[in-house]
Design a protein around this motif. Structure first.
Motif, PDB file in Angstrom:
ATOM      1  N   GLN A  53      22.070 101.199  21.439  1.00  0.00           N
ATOM      2  CA  GLN A  53      20.851 100.563  20.943  1.00  0.00           C
ATOM      3  C   GLN A  53      21.212  99.550  19.841  1.00  0.00           C
ATOM      4  OE1 GLN A  53      18.383 103.667  19.463  1.00  0.00           O
ATOM      5  NE2 GLN A  53      16.543 102.389  19.238  1.00  0.00           N
ATOM      6  N   LEU A  54      22.124  99.981  18.977  1.00  0.00           N
ATOM      7  CA  LEU A  54      22.597  99.152  17.866  1.00  0.00           C
ATOM      8  C   LEU A  54      23.315  97.915  18.410  1.00  0.00           C
ATOM      9  CD1 LEU A  54      22.653  99.239  14.824  1.00  0.00           C
ATOM     10  CD2 LEU A  54      24.683 100.669  14.915  1.00  0.00           C
ATOM     11  N   SER A  55      24.168  98.122  19.385  1.00  0.00           N
ATOM     12  CA  SER A  55      24.935  97.052  19.999  1.00  0.00           C
ATOM     13  C   SER A  55      23.998  95.985  20.576  1.00  0.00           C
ATOM     14  CB  SER A  55      25.814  97.648  21.099  1.00  0.00           C
ATOM     15  OG  SER A  55      26.264  96.653  21.962  1.00  0.00           O
ATOM     16  N   LYS A  56      22.916  96.447  21.219  1.00  0.00           N
ATOM     17  CA  LYS A  56      21.947  95.549  21.830  1.00  0.00           C
ATOM     18  C   LYS A  56      21.195  94.749  20.754  1.00  0.00           C
ATOM     19  CE  LYS A  56      18.123  95.759  25.030  1.00  0.00           C
ATOM     20  NZ  LYS A  56      17.049  96.642  25.473  1.00  0.00           N
ATOM     21  N   GLU A  57      20.805  95.432  19.679  1.00  0.00           N
ATOM     22  CA  GLU A  57      20.022  94.754  18.628  1.00  0.00           C
ATOM     23  C   GLU A  57      20.844  93.727  17.848  1.00  0.00           C
ATOM     24  OE1 GLU A  57      17.365  96.717  16.016  1.00  0.00           O
ATOM     25  OE2 GLU A  57      16.628  98.028  17.590  1.00  0.00           O
ATOM     26  N   VAL A  58      22.090  94.071  17.555  1.00  0.00           N
ATOM     27  CA  VAL A  58      22.942  93.131  16.808  1.00  0.00           C
ATOM     28  C   VAL A  58      23.260  91.927  17.694  1.00  0.00           C
ATOM     29  CG1 VAL A  58      25.204  92.842  15.710  1.00  0.00           C
ATOM     30  CG2 VAL A  58      23.859  94.896  15.257  1.00  0.00           C
ATOM     31  N   GLY A  59      23.607  92.202  18.942  1.00  0.00           N
ATOM     32  CA  GLY A  59      23.829  91.127  19.922  1.00  0.00           C
ATOM     33  C   GLY A  59      25.157  90.414  19.767  1.00  0.00           C
ATOM     34  N   GLY A  60      25.858  90.230  20.879  1.00  0.00           N
ATOM     35  CA  GLY A  60      27.110  89.465  20.874  1.00  0.00           C
ATOM     36  C   GLY A  60      28.298  90.160  20.250  1.00  0.00           C
ATOM     37  N   ILE A  61      28.191  91.457  20.000  1.00  0.00           N
ATOM     38  CA  ILE A  61      29.306  92.202  19.398  1.00  0.00           C
ATOM     39  C   ILE A  61      29.936  93.086  20.475  1.00  0.00           C
ATOM     40  CG2 ILE A  61      27.824  94.104  18.554  1.00  0.00           C
ATOM     41  CD1 ILE A  61      29.660  94.215  16.045  1.00  0.00           C
ATOM     42  N   THR A  62      31.279  93.165  20.503  1.00  0.00           N
ATOM     43  CA  THR A  62      31.939  94.032  21.481  1.00  0.00           C
ATOM     44  C   THR A  62      31.878  95.480  20.982  1.00  0.00           C
ATOM     45  OG1 THR A  62      34.101  93.839  20.448  1.00  0.00           O
ATOM     46  CG2 THR A  62      33.565  92.188  22.108  1.00  0.00           C
ATOM     47  N   ASP A  63      32.010  96.428  21.903  1.00  0.00           N
ATOM     48  CA  ASP A  63      31.986  97.844  21.527  1.00  0.00           C
ATOM     49  C   ASP A  63      33.120  98.172  20.565  1.00  0.00           C
ATOM     50  OD1 ASP A  63      29.813  98.127  23.110  1.00  0.00           O
ATOM     51  OD2 ASP A  63      30.730  99.459  24.594  1.00  0.00           O
TER      52      ASP A  63
END
Lengths: 112, 112
Positions: free
Chosen positions: B42-52
């Motif tokens: 969810q965090l990854s989606k909200e921040v956007g453009g960040i790799t895991d």
């Protein structure tokens, strides 16, 4: 509170700001210039721990973002001076809040 | 003005702050968490453009700096949630000022 809700539109402007100020040097360079125009060597000494290559690269980027003005004086040899612009000075509140938070962070983490 | 004179002592606390918040992701992650606890995806989606890989590394660093808390719930399979700490929330004013400055910067440079 601005951050309550984490509005994506606010996230965009924070992204813009972080893109322009990216890295650990730009705000420190602007902070050093906030006390008055400086020459390269003087700036390098005040910021501390920065290589000439990095400082030169960062200054160019700050110029592109209209945060710093580079002036060449027609002396012999030519003198170059860096000045913070009005747009650069408008970062004062950001620097002020970072200063206060840095003090609190030192207390929380570093413990002195 | 804090910055008039560019006092070296103020420079130190700004350095501390920039060290803890270094890079373009940490403040964005904290901003996303300011609206409530979130799971990794969810965090990854909200921040956007960040790799895991980067998000994982940044979250670990934010934990070390006591800005984020990682909680593992004893479910099957286990659930992991990230929450902003009080120390993280104390960055609100910094984020607020960056938001306002980001808006002004867009006007000055990007022109819309």
């Amino acid at each position: 509170m601005l951050t309550t809700g984490g509005c994506p539109k606010n996230m965009l402007s924070i992204k813009d700001a972080l893109d322009a100020l990216e890295g650990r040097w730009k705000l420190l360079i602007l902070f050093a210039l906030s006390s008055g125009p400086k020459r390269f060597k003087q700036l390098s000494k005040e910021v501390g721990g920065i290589t000439d290559k990095t400082l030169s690269k960062e200054l160019k980027n700050l110029e592109v973002n209209k945060l710093v003005k580079r002036t060449v004086y027609d002396t012999f040899p030519p003198t170059v001076e860096y000045t913070i612009t009005a747009h650069g000075t408008s970062l004062e509140k950001v620097m002020e809040e970072l200063h206060y938070w840095g003090l609190a962070h030192r207390k929380t983490i570093i413990g002195n």
